[in-house]
Design a protein around this motif. Structure first.
Motif, PDB file in Angstrom:
ATOM      1  N   ALA A  14      -2.087 167.674 -31.032  1.00 10.38           N
ATOM      2  CA  ALA A  14      -2.982 168.575 -30.315  1.00 10.38           C
ATOM      3  C   ALA A  14      -2.571 168.685 -28.849  1.00 10.38           C
ATOM      4  O   ALA A  14      -2.649 169.744 -28.258  1.00 10.38           O
ATOM      5  CB  ALA A  14      -4.410 168.077 -30.429  1.00 10.38           C
ATOM      6  N   SER A  15      -2.147 167.584 -28.255  1.00 11.10           N
ATOM      7  CA  SER A  15      -1.693 167.606 -26.862  1.00 11.10           C
ATOM      8  C   SER A  15      -0.555 166.605 -26.696  1.00 11.10           C
ATOM      9  O   SER A  15      -0.790 165.406 -26.634  1.00 11.10           O
ATOM     10  CB  SER A  15      -2.837 167.276 -25.914  1.00 11.10           C
ATOM     11  N   PRO A  16       0.685 167.072 -26.667  1.00 11.17           N
ATOM     12  CA  PRO A  16       1.836 166.168 -26.576  1.00 11.17           C
ATOM     13  C   PRO A  16       2.071 165.647 -25.156  1.00 11.17           C
ATOM     14  O   PRO A  16       3.107 165.860 -24.560  1.00 11.17           O
ATOM     15  CB  PRO A  16       2.998 167.043 -27.044  1.00 11.17           C
ATOM     16  N   TYR A  17       1.078 165.002 -24.617  1.00  9.60           N
ATOM     17  CA  TYR A  17       1.156 164.488 -23.254  1.00  9.60           C
ATOM     18  C   TYR A  17       1.272 162.975 -23.270  1.00  9.60           C
ATOM     19  O   TYR A  17       0.953 162.316 -24.253  1.00  9.60           O
ATOM     20  CB  TYR A  17      -0.078 164.904 -22.454  1.00  9.60           C
ATOM     21  N   CYS A  18       1.690 162.429 -22.144  1.00 10.68           N
ATOM     22  CA  CYS A  18       1.853 160.976 -22.030  1.00 10.68           C
ATOM     23  C   CYS A  18       0.605 160.222 -22.496  1.00 10.68           C
ATOM     24  O   CYS A  18       0.711 159.199 -23.171  1.00 10.68           O
ATOM     25  CB  CYS A  18       2.189 160.598 -20.594  1.00 10.68           C
ATOM     26  N   ALA A  19      -0.575 160.700 -22.151  1.00 12.94           N
ATOM     27  CA  ALA A  19      -1.809 160.000 -22.496  1.00 12.94           C
ATOM     28  C   ALA A  19      -1.982 159.842 -24.007  1.00 12.94           C
ATOM     29  O   ALA A  19      -2.692 158.948 -24.461  1.00 12.94           O
ATOM     30  CB  ALA A  19      -3.008 160.715 -21.896  1.00 12.94           C
ATOM     31  N   ASP A  20      -1.334 160.689 -24.803  1.00 11.22           N
ATOM     32  CA  ASP A  20      -1.452 160.626 -26.263  1.00 11.22           C
ATOM     33  C   ASP A  20      -0.244 159.970 -26.920  1.00 11.22           C
ATOM     34  O   ASP A  20      -0.173 159.893 -28.138  1.00 11.22           O
ATOM     35  CB  ASP A  20      -1.617 162.036 -26.832  1.00 11.22           C
ATOM     36  N   CYS A  21       0.689 159.500 -26.131  1.00 14.13           N
ATOM     37  CA  CYS A  21       1.932 158.925 -26.649  1.00 14.13           C
ATOM     38  C   CYS A  21       1.798 157.414 -26.835  1.00 14.13           C
ATOM     39  O   CYS A  21       1.200 156.726 -26.006  1.00 14.13           O
ATOM     40  CB  CYS A  21       3.075 159.226 -25.675  1.00 14.13           C
TER      41      CYS A  21
END
Length: 64
Positions: A14-21
């Protein structure tokens, strides 16, 4: 090429950002923005790279 990469990443999360990695470790909040350490690769000379929660790279791997 960048737009294709962004679309490919968006299709995997949904959101490939650092916070979701899974490689990102939050460390602090500064001016309302979360900062963290990217632990994807061995640390450089001065340590792990610091990134913002909304940053991203091509090494993104969704948290389990």
């Amino acid at each position: 090429a960048r737009a294709q990469l962004l679309r490919a990443l968006a299709a995997t999360a949904a959101s490939p950002y650092c916070a979701d990695c899974q490689f990102w470790e939050p460390t602090a909040v500064e001016d309302g923005h979360a900062l963290g350490l990217c632990r994807r690769n061995p640390p450089a000379y001065e340590g792990w790279p610091m990134t913002g929660e909304n940053d991203w790279c091509a090494e993104f791997c969704l948290q389990p």
